[in-house]
Design a protein around this motif. Structure first.
Motif, mmCIF file in Angstrom:
data_model
loop_
_atom_site.group_PDB
_atom_site.id
_atom_site.type_symbol
_atom_site.label_atom_id
_atom_site.label_comp_id
_atom_site.label_asym_id
_atom_site.label_seq_id
_atom_site.Cartn_x
_atom_site.Cartn_y
_atom_site.Cartn_z
ATOM 1 N N ALA A 31 0.838 -1.211 0.000
ATOM 2 C CA ALA A 31 0.000 0.000 0.000
ATOM 3 C C ALA A 31 0.867 1.253 0.000
ATOM 4 O O ALA A 31 0.545 2.240 -0.682
ATOM 5 C CB ALA A 31 -0.938 -0.003 1.209
ATOM 6 N N GLU A 32 1.981 1.228 0.734
ATOM 7 C CA GLU A 32 2.898 2.372 0.759
ATOM 8 C C GLU A 32 3.510 2.616 -0.619
ATOM 9 O O GLU A 32 3.658 3.770 -1.049
ATOM 10 C CB GLU A 32 4.007 2.143 1.782
ATOM 11 C CG GLU A 32 3.528 2.203 3.224
ATOM 12 C CD GLU A 32 4.617 1.804 4.208
ATOM 13 O OE1 GLU A 32 5.817 1.886 3.853
ATOM 14 O OE2 GLU A 32 4.260 1.390 5.327
ATOM 15 N N LEU A 33 3.853 1.541 -1.319
ATOM 16 C CA LEU A 33 4.432 1.672 -2.655
ATOM 17 C C LEU A 33 3.410 2.268 -3.625
ATOM 18 O O LEU A 33 3.721 3.179 -4.382
ATOM 19 C CB LEU A 33 4.931 0.319 -3.163
ATOM 20 C CG LEU A 33 5.603 0.322 -4.531
ATOM 21 C CD1 LEU A 33 6.840 1.210 -4.550
ATOM 22 C CD2 LEU A 33 5.969 -1.110 -4.933
ATOM 23 N N ARG A 34 2.189 1.788 -3.569
ATOM 24 C CA ARG A 34 1.122 2.340 -4.422
ATOM 25 C C ARG A 34 0.915 3.834 -4.131
ATOM 26 O O ARG A 34 0.749 4.637 -5.053
ATOM 27 C CB ARG A 34 -0.190 1.602 -4.197
ATOM 28 C CG ARG A 34 -0.299 0.312 -4.941
ATOM 29 C CD ARG A 34 -1.698 -0.301 -4.699
ATOM 30 N NE ARG A 34 -1.910 -1.423 -5.523
ATOM 31 C CZ ARG A 34 -2.423 -1.393 -6.751
ATOM 32 N NH1 ARG A 34 -2.758 -0.252 -7.291
ATOM 33 N NH2 ARG A 34 -2.604 -2.486 -7.440
ATOM 34 N N SER A 35 0.950 4.183 -2.857
ATOM 35 C CA SER A 35 0.772 5.573 -2.457
ATOM 36 C C SER A 35 1.913 6.443 -2.997
ATOM 37 O O SER A 35 1.690 7.554 -3.476
ATOM 38 C CB SER A 35 0.695 5.669 -0.932
ATOM 39 O OG SER A 35 0.576 6.994 -0.518
ATOM 40 N N LEU A 36 3.138 5.943 -2.928
ATOM 41 C CA LEU A 36 4.289 6.676 -3.460
ATOM 42 C C LEU A 36 4.140 6.895 -4.963
ATOM 43 O O LEU A 36 4.402 7.991 -5.466
ATOM 44 C CB LEU A 36 5.595 5.923 -3.160
ATOM 45 C CG LEU A 36 6.867 6.530 -3.743
ATOM 46 C CD1 LEU A 36 7.134 7.922 -3.182
ATOM 47 C CD2 LEU A 36 8.058 5.604 -3.505
ATOM 48 N N VAL A 37 3.715 5.880 -5.672
ATOM 49 C CA VAL A 37 3.516 5.994 -7.119
ATOM 50 C C VAL A 37 2.506 7.099 -7.413
ATOM 51 O O VAL A 37 2.716 7.934 -8.307
ATOM 52 C CB VAL A 37 3.065 4.644 -7.717
ATOM 53 C CG1 VAL A 37 2.558 4.813 -9.147
ATOM 54 C CG2 VAL A 37 4.202 3.631 -7.664
ATOM 55 N N THR A 38 1.432 7.159 -6.637
ATOM 56 C CA THR A 38 0.409 8.195 -6.813
ATOM 57 C C THR A 38 0.977 9.580 -6.509
ATOM 58 O O THR A 38 0.799 10.519 -7.284
ATOM 59 C CB THR A 38 -0.815 7.906 -5.915
ATOM 60 O OG1 THR A 38 -1.343 6.621 -6.280
ATOM 61 C CG2 THR A 38 -1.883 8.966 -6.068
ATOM 62 N N ARG A 39 1.694 9.702 -5.385
ATOM 63 C CA ARG A 39 2.281 10.997 -5.007
ATOM 64 C C ARG A 39 3.279 11.499 -6.041
ATOM 65 O O ARG A 39 3.392 12.701 -6.281
ATOM 66 C CB ARG A 39 2.963 10.898 -3.636
ATOM 67 C CG ARG A 39 2.021 10.846 -2.463
ATOM 68 C CD ARG A 39 2.732 11.057 -1.130
ATOM 69 N NE ARG A 39 3.944 10.298 -0.937
ATOM 70 C CZ ARG A 39 4.008 9.063 -0.414
ATOM 71 N NH1 ARG A 39 2.909 8.445 -0.042
ATOM 72 N NH2 ARG A 39 5.169 8.460 -0.264
ATOM 73 N N GLU A 40 4.005 10.580 -6.648
ATOM 74 C CA GLU A 40 5.004 10.943 -7.661
ATOM 75 C C GLU A 40 4.363 11.190 -9.033
ATOM 76 O O GLU A 40 5.064 11.508 -9.994
ATOM 77 C CB GLU A 40 6.068 9.850 -7.783
ATOM 78 C CG GLU A 40 6.945 9.696 -6.552
ATOM 79 C CD GLU A 40 7.961 10.807 -6.409
ATOM 80 O OE1 GLU A 40 8.479 11.291 -7.439
ATOM 81 O OE2 GLU A 40 8.255 11.201 -5.266
#
Length: 180
Positions: free
Chosen positions: A52-61
């Motif tokens: 979930a953290e990785l998905r969130s980072l992808v979205t933020r970036e």
């Protein structure tokens, strides 16, 4: 002008470096950045929040349109065929580096962190490139080198396949057992 297909396979956790690759995307030149497509194959341990953290980072970036998640895959052969390059961005040393060997089996160049077992598997400049661990800029520069010249990528892929056959294939292990 076509997409650049970048594959990462592995358990999603804090030390495998998937987040490092996401950060490295922002260091790519405009033309490469716009063409880069990333696929992550793998999942975090049950109950772990790393996925979930990785998905969130992808979205933020702002990379959601160019990054996809396959989760755990039983047979990754199709993913290797899709890939132009396989990245092993581990933040901590890998004891072995099976993904790099599988990439070579599929004739794909490898970009790997320069530590652990990967140092003995990926021959820098021949079967792929090694970059300074935990350095998103260095990872981006390695991606740029591989994708800037198709002949380099193809040559590294072929050399990787030859190394796989010579050192890591099932036939090689059978021969050594018979010889022993």
């Amino acid at each position: 002008g076509s997409d650049i297909n970048i594959l990462v396979i592995g358990r999603v956790n804090a030390w495998k470096g998937q987040d490092l690759l996401v950060r490295a995307l922002s260091f790519l030149s405009g033309s490469v950045s716009e063409r880069a497509k990333v696929r992550f194959a793998g999942a975090s341990f049950e109950g772990g929040g790393e996925f979930a953290e990785l998905r969130s980072l992808v979205t933020r970036e702002g990379r959601s349109d160019r990054v996809s998640f396959d989760g755990f895959v039983d047979d990754p052969a199709e993913l290797y065929r899709w890939a132009d390059v396989v990245v092993v961005p581990s933040k901590k040393p890998e004891p072995f580096g099976l993904v790099a060997i599988e990439a070579m089996m599929h004739e794909r160049p490898v970009i790997a962190a320069d530590h652990g077992g990967l140092v003995e598997i990926v021959s820098h400049g021949k079967t792929g490139l090694r970059f300074t661990p935990n350095d998103a800029g260095a990872l981006a520069r390695s991606i740029e080198i591989i994708v800037s010249d198709i002949e380099i990528a193809v040559s590294m892929g072929r050399a990787g396949r030859m190394l796989y056959e010579k050192q890591f294939s099932e036939d090689r292990f059978k021969d050594e057992i018979i010889d022993a």
